[in-house]
Design an enzyme around this catalytic site. Structure first.
Site, PDB file in Angstrom:
ATOM      1  CG  HIS A 167      -2.023   1.275   1.524  1.00  0.00           C
ATOM      2  ND1 HIS A 167      -3.408   1.421   1.019  1.00  0.00           N
ATOM      3  CD2 HIS A 167      -0.937   2.864   1.882  1.00  0.00           C
ATOM      4  CE1 HIS A 167      -3.413   2.679   1.475  1.00  0.00           C
ATOM      5  NE2 HIS A 167      -2.620   2.994   1.835  1.00  0.00           N
ATOM      6  CD  GLU A 168       1.682   3.500   3.593  1.00  0.00           C
ATOM      7  OE1 GLU A 168       2.079   4.650   3.172  1.00  0.00           O
ATOM      8  OE2 GLU A 168       0.840   3.501   4.654  1.00  0.00           O
ATOM      9  CG  HIS A 181       0.545   6.243  -0.821  1.00  0.00           C
ATOM     10  ND1 HIS A 181      -0.767   6.941  -1.358  1.00  0.00           N
ATOM     11  CD2 HIS A 181       0.271   5.824   0.472  1.00  0.00           C
ATOM     12  CE1 HIS A 181      -1.791   6.285  -0.243  1.00  0.00           C
ATOM     13  NE2 HIS A 181      -1.347   5.458   0.928  1.00  0.00           N
ATOM     14  CG  HIS A 211      -5.913   6.654   1.031  1.00  0.00           C
ATOM     15  ND1 HIS A 211      -6.425   8.011   1.780  1.00  0.00           N
ATOM     16  CD2 HIS A 211      -4.811   5.719   0.804  1.00  0.00           C
ATOM     17  CE1 HIS A 211      -4.956   6.935   2.273  1.00  0.00           C
ATOM     18  NE2 HIS A 211      -4.394   5.582   2.376  1.00  0.00           N
TER      19      HIS A 211
END
Lengths: 92, 438
Positions: free
Chosen positions: B127-128, B131, B137
């Site tokens: 997930h990170e 980014h 998101h």
């Protein structure tokens, strides 16, 4: 009602602001959050999180708000992380 | 999916690992395992787009994506919050020094598999890194870019991004096979220029000093505390942050009060409909949000408050809703009245309950001629007078010894006085109430 549980309500408003659902507070440039604005923000948060859109801080909403998560905001506007970082750097 | 508007303008990226999770909190993760998990997390993205990730040593500058485990404040302006809550964050791509940096909260119990109350490092890392590559998101389910922790995946060796995430990363960097992912030029359109910087305005010396206290009114409105003084007000959030050291002008924020208003007697947020009631002299206004409703001001006499002496109340000193019972209390010249403002037939009644007025002295341990009162925190009643405030615990009425605290220090970010003095009991000026420190 906002008065029935002020702590819970304030926590929810704080959460909505932190993750981009409400604009950042600024007494010189922004209005007080309206009830309609807060309800709208709650609805967006509920839609984003995939729970029923009620517009009120119900148990499902509180449960989602207390779920561990990433620090970045969900709604990235002019206050996204990088821009804030740049602004702070300029000030420094 | 949602894109941040930022991306790396190269496809060969480097990363580095600057430390490891604390062994005491994440005992199941060896260094080798952490390195393997992170490598697999990068692979999830390089499997879906023509990206490559090469590890660099942290002492060689760290490369594009620098991975660290931190706790609480860690010098990037985004402190972690201990176990639970926020787990990690990453900075979007760019030329900024912190671009791509990925931080994990070292107070979490990180694990491989996320069982037993721990947090799976792999899913959070994927997930990170999303980014760090430019993704925001996503609200789509399934998507690894949903903001909430979703638990471990079945197998990190066979993990593949969901369609939403693949489309997002391919929009930015193209697809691995031949073809046109997201258009001929996957670059995003140029972002609009930021607004020109505004010059810093010097503090206006004529503004009333917030550190001197003596507020005309204090109110808890929508979870924020407003301190009114003269023609200005200050505003603090629930977490104690003062939004500005300089006050805002009442007339610029609250629309509908008469021109030249330079004193608010009392304010409170009505429980039944969340409207905001202002008392000034012998009149009152009801606001819907920041605008006065039509038909106001109206005379205070409508509230039906008659003094024990038989006189009609001509001003309100303080007003608040006691969270303990949900009733509205109005105070005037040493007496107070109680109202039940719950809606009846769609109308809000403004008639005092039977048995009132009563003497302010019933609120033992606090000044009887308070400036204002609010309900705050867990339902406690906060009494404000001059530059001090007293807290009556939820439901409490007769707390003989209530030690006052400084409004300026606790609420308005003013420096503490150089020395402490013994605090007087407001009811018995000649008698001291001391605590251990005094």
């Amino acid at each position: 009602s906002t008065s029935s549980n002020p702590e819970q309500y304030s926590s929810a408003v704080d959460w909505l602001g932190r993750y981009g659902y409400l604009p950042p507070p600024d007494p010189r440039t922004s209005k007080l959050q309206t009830m309609e604005g807060i309800e709208r923000a709650i609805r967006v948060m509920q839609r984003f999180g995939g729970i029923q859109e009620t517009g009120v801080i119900d148990s499902e909403t509180l449960k989602l708000m207390s779920t561990p998560r990433c620090s970045l905001p969900d709604i990235v506007g002019s206050e996204d992380m990088l821009k804030r970082r740049r602004r702070r750097r300029r000030k420094r | 999916y949602a894109l941040s508007g930022l991306k790396w303008h190269k496809t060969e990226l480097t990363w580095s690992l600057h430390n490891f999770p604390s062994p005491s909190r994440s005992p199941t993760l060896t260094h080798e395992l952490v390195e393997g998990i992170l490598t697999h997390a990068f692979k999830a993205w390089s499997d879906a787009a023509p990206l490559s990730f090469r590890r660099q040593q942290s002492d060689s500058g760290g490369g594009d994506i620098r991975v660290s485990f931190f706790h609480f404040l860690h010098d990037d302006g985004y402190p972690f919050d201990g176990r639970g809550g926020t787990l990690a964050h990453a900075f979007f791509p760019g030329r900024d020094e912190v671009a791509g940096d990925t931080h994990f909260d070292d107070h979490e119990t990180w694990s491989y598999g996320g069982d037993g109350g721990s947090t799976d490092l792999f899913t959070v890392a994927v997930h990170e890194f999303g980014h760090a590559l430019g993704l925001s998101h996503s609200s789509t389910d399934p998507s690894i870019m949903r903001p909430y922790y979703q638990g471990p995946v079945e197998s990190i060796h066979n993990f593949q991004l969901d369609l939403d995430d693949r489309l997002a990363i391919q929009q930015l960097y193209g697809v691995k096979s031949d073809g046109l992912p997201g258009g001929v030029d996957p670059d995003l359109p140029v972002l609009p220029n930021p607004a020109p910087p505004k010059p810093t305005q010097p503090s206006e010396p004529s503004f009333p000093k917030r550190c001197q206290g003596g507020f005309d009114a204090v109110a808890n409105i929508r979870g924020e505390v407003f301190f009114f003084k003269g023609a200005y007000f200050w505003r603090t959030t629930r977490d104690g942050s003062l939004l500005s050291l300089n006050p805002a002008e009442i007339k610029n924020f609250w629309t509908g009060l008469p021109a030249g208003t330079d004193k608010i007697d009392a304010v409170y947020e009505r429980r039944s409909d969340s409207s905001i009631v202002f008392f000034i002299g012998s009149q009152y206004w009801v606001f819907k949000d920041t605008v006065a409703m039509s038909g106001y001001p109206r005379p205070l006499s409508e509230w039906g408050m008659i003094r024990k002496s038989g006189a009609v109340v001509d001003r309100v000193d303080a007003a608040f809703i006691w969270a303990h019972n949900g009733k509205t209390y109005l105070f005037s010249r040493g007496e107070f009245w109680r109202f039940d403002e719950s809606r009846k037939d769609g109308q809000v009644t403004t008639r005092p309950e039977a048995g009132y007025p009563r003497d302010n002295s019933l609120w033992a341990g606090v000044p009887s001629n308070m400036d204002d009162i609010i309900s705050w925190g867990g339902g406690d009643a906060y009494f404000f007078k001059d530059n001090l405030y007293w807290v009556l615990k939820s439901g409490g009425l007769n707390q003989d010894i209530v030690t006052p605290k400084s409004i300026a220090v606790d609420w308005l970010r003013c420096p503490a006085p150089p020395s402490t003095s013994t605090t007087a009991n407001p009811r018995l000026p000649g008698k001291c109430s001391c605590d251990l420190r005094d």
